[in-house]
Structure formats: C-alpha cells, structure tokens
Design an enzyme around this catalytic site. Structure first.
Site, short mmCIF file in Angstrom:
data_model
loop_
_atom_site.label_atom_id
_atom_site.label_comp_id
_atom_site.label_asym_id
_atom_site.label_seq_id
_atom_site.Cartn_x
_atom_site.Cartn_y
_atom_site.Cartn_z
N LYS A 202 0.86 -1.19 0.00
CA LYS A 202 0.00 0.00 0.00
C LYS A 202 0.89 1.23 0.00
CE LYS A 202 -3.56 2.45 2.60
NZ LYS A 202 -4.52 2.39 3.70
N LYS A 255 -2.11 -1.55 -3.85
CA LYS A 255 -3.01 -0.40 -3.76
C LYS A 255 -2.21 0.90 -3.81
CE LYS A 255 -6.03 1.83 -0.46
NZ LYS A 255 -6.49 1.88 0.91
C1 PBG Z 1 -7.22 3.67 5.73
C2 PBG Z 1 -7.55 3.41 4.32
C3 PBG Z 1 -7.41 4.31 3.28
C4 PBG Z 1 -7.93 3.70 2.17
C5 PBG Z 1 -8.36 2.43 2.53
N1 PBG Z 1 -8.10 2.27 3.88
C6 PBG Z 1 -6.90 5.69 3.29
C7 PBG Z 1 -5.51 5.94 3.66
O1 PBG Z 1 -4.68 5.05 3.80
O2 PBG Z 1 -5.23 7.10 3.85
C8 PBG Z 1 -8.04 4.33 0.83
C9 PBG Z 1 -9.07 3.80 -0.07
C10 PBG Z 1 -9.43 4.70 -1.19
O3 PBG Z 1 -8.84 5.75 -1.44
O4 PBG Z 1 -10.38 4.31 -1.88
N2 PBG Z 1 -6.37 2.87 6.34
#
Ligand code: PBG
Length: 330
Positions: A202, A255
C-alpha cells in the site's frame, strides 16, 4: 501462366483480420472481466440515520448499520463477488473503538449476514477512522507511530469483525507484523477459517483524497509516508508482499491499482497466491470528474481501467465501480 506466390508479396502480419468483427474480437480476447471478481467498498456510519450521499464519491452513500443489508442485497443481485466494509464511529478516540463489537462494521456484518447470503464479506481493519488524530496506529508520546503497541488493537478489531461474521479480514494500516498478529489472534480464538487479505503493498498515495473525506480519516498532522510505501519502490513492494505471505496472508493486495500495474504484474509473476488490487477513490473520482466535463466516456474508461488491472494480473479487484461494472457486463 504465373504461379501464385507462396506468401503475400508483402511479408507484414495482418493483425486487422481478427479485429474485423465483434465476434472475431471476442474469440481472441485475452482478458475478461467477471463481476464475481469485483469487490464493492461500502461505508457504514454510526452517526447516519439514513443513507447519506458522499460528495467526493459520486453514487456512493454512507449507510447506517441497520440498513447496510440493502446495499448488500443490491450487490448480490448484481452478481458482485464481495463487499469491503469501512466504519465511521460515533466519535473518534484513541483507536480502541475499532474493536467495539457494537461498532459500525461488526453491526453491519451481523445485519448483512442475516439477509444477504452469497457475498464474501471483507472487513477493513485500521485505526485511522477511530483515532482523533487520523493516523493508522496509536501514537508515541512524541507524536510518532507506535507500531508494536498498535498490533494488539488491530488484532482485537479483527476478532470483533470475525466474530460478527466477516469471511475475510483486510488490514489496511501498514504496521509491520500485523498479519502475523492478526493471524495469531484469529487462530487462538478458534477462527482458523477466517481469511486474511492484507493490503501488502500500500503506497502513500495522493489518490486516497476522496476516501479520506468519505471515511473522515485524514491525518490531522503530518502524513502517512512514515508507514505507507514510497511510490517509487517496486522491489520493496515485492518484499512487503513476501513478508505478508510468510506471516500467513491468504490474499495480498496492491493499492492503488492503476498507477501501480507494474507492481501487480511483478507480484503475479513472482508469487503463487491470489493477488488483489484496489482501484482507489481518487482513480474513481478522477474518471467521474473527467466524464462530467464530457472529456471521456465513463463506461468505456471505467471498463478499460478495470480490464487493465485484470490484465496486469489481479484476480480480485476492489472498485467503487463494482455495481456499475456488473450492470455494464451483464
Ligand atoms: C485507511 C484506508 C485508506 C484507504 C483504505 N483504507 C486511506 C488511507 O490510507 O489514507 C483508501 C481507499 C481509497 O482511497 O479508496 N487505512
């Protein structure tokens, strides 16, 4: 008499032949999207008394837990494979409320379980929606992230979701060691059957903007680049994935998806585990914004972007287009 030449005088290949009709193109198509491989993210809001539109995510609503079965039934009827549940609590605190069995996600899981069979129910596990500061872990006294002290809270949250009926736990916090902590807690609690889909690679991405508005979880100071991945690093992404597989992840996720197709393809080539990808809020919102201005065709662009993610090697795609795509593909 002239003899017919053994081959056409010009030796180039005529790729156009198999593109001539829709039927011919269909015969040689290499990648097909299947609604059953799509996962719809949904937002469950403890403060909402009725479904409330999310301005940054056109077409999406924040659902009260007791009505979450409505969107689940819609997804099941469309043929979508699963739901990914995010929660917005009554009020923000130190993050421990992520494990509240009466919190928005466990409550919605129970409501959906009772009504909508046939969908995979995936619970996102993170603290950022539950902390006053909006970071994904608890803080050290000097304002840093306390990785190791966060792990038991994530494990507790995972257990609460598993107890409420989640098939899969999806930790999105990016703390080191959380897959092992969650797997261990699930196994000790007799939840060996609950799967873990880790957000393994991520990245600290600009494309999460609309989500942070939807989930009300923007960090109140600093950013997430101390724990989420640095966007230029693909080799490190493979190391993150290898670590999560070692710790017991059943599915590993990349992601965002569209800007990281190379990482998806490399992961697919290297690991024999299911690979998921998350087409995030900013990818969805950008396509919507361009389509609204008449600059692109939403349906074609959305399906093309999803096809690209599948072609790169993702077998499971989390996308805000899940319901639309299922309808378009029907
Ligand atoms: C939080 C989380 C996020 C997303 C999924 N879980 C945001 C982040 O990490 O700031 C993003 C998902 C999206 O943008 O659709 N842990």
């Amino acid at each position: 008499m002239t003899l017919a030449p053994a081959r056409a005088p010009s030796a180039f290949r005529r790729f156009h032949r198999m593109r001539r009709t829709a039927a011919l193109r269909g015969l040689v198509r290499e990648t097909r999207l299947d609604p059953r491989s799509l996962v719809l993210p949904i937002f469950v809001d403890a403060r909402a008394s009725e479904p409330t539109p999310i301005t940054s995510l056109p077409g999406h609503l924040r659902w009260p837990a007791e009505r979450a079965a409505e969107i689940a039934e819609r997804a099941a009827a469309a043929g979508v494979g699963g739901l990914l549940l995010f929660g917005l609590p009554d009020e923000k605190g130190d993050g421990r409320a992520a494990a509240d069995p009466l919190g928005p996600v466990p409550s919605a899981l129970r409501a959906i379980r009772a009504r909508a069979a046939g969908l995979a129910l995936i619970a996102d596990v993170c603290l950022c929606e539950y902390t006053t500061h909006g970071h994904c872990g608890i803080l050290t006294p000097d304002g840093g992230i306390d990785n190791d002290a966060t792990l038991p809270l994530l494990a507790d949250a995972a257990l609460a979701c598993a107890d409420a009926g989640a098939d899969v736990i999806a930790p999105s916090d990016m703390m080191d060691g959380r897959v092992a902590a969650i797997r261990d807690a699930l196994d000790r609690a007799g939840r060996a059957e609950t799967a873990v889909m880790s957000y393994a690679a991520k990245f600290a991405s600009a494309f999460y903007g609309p989500f942070r508005e939807a989930a009300d979880c923007a960090p109140q100071f600093g950013d997430r680049s101390g724990y989420q991945m640095d966007p230029p690093n693909a080799r490190e992404a493979l190391a993150e994935i290898a670590a999560d597989v070692d710790e017991g992840a059943d599915v590993v996720m990349v992601k965002p998806a569209g800007p990281y197709l190379d990482v998806i393809a490399a992961a697919r080539a290297r690991f024999d585990v299911p690979i998921a990808a998350y087409q995030v809020s900013g990818e969805y919102a950008a396509l919507h914004a361009a389509a609204e201005r008449g600059w692109i065709d939403l349906r074609r662009a959305a399906l093309e972007s999803l096809t690209a993610i599948a072609r790169a090697g993702a077998g499971t795609i989390v996308t805000y287009f899940a319901l639309d795509a299922a309808a378009w593909l029907a």
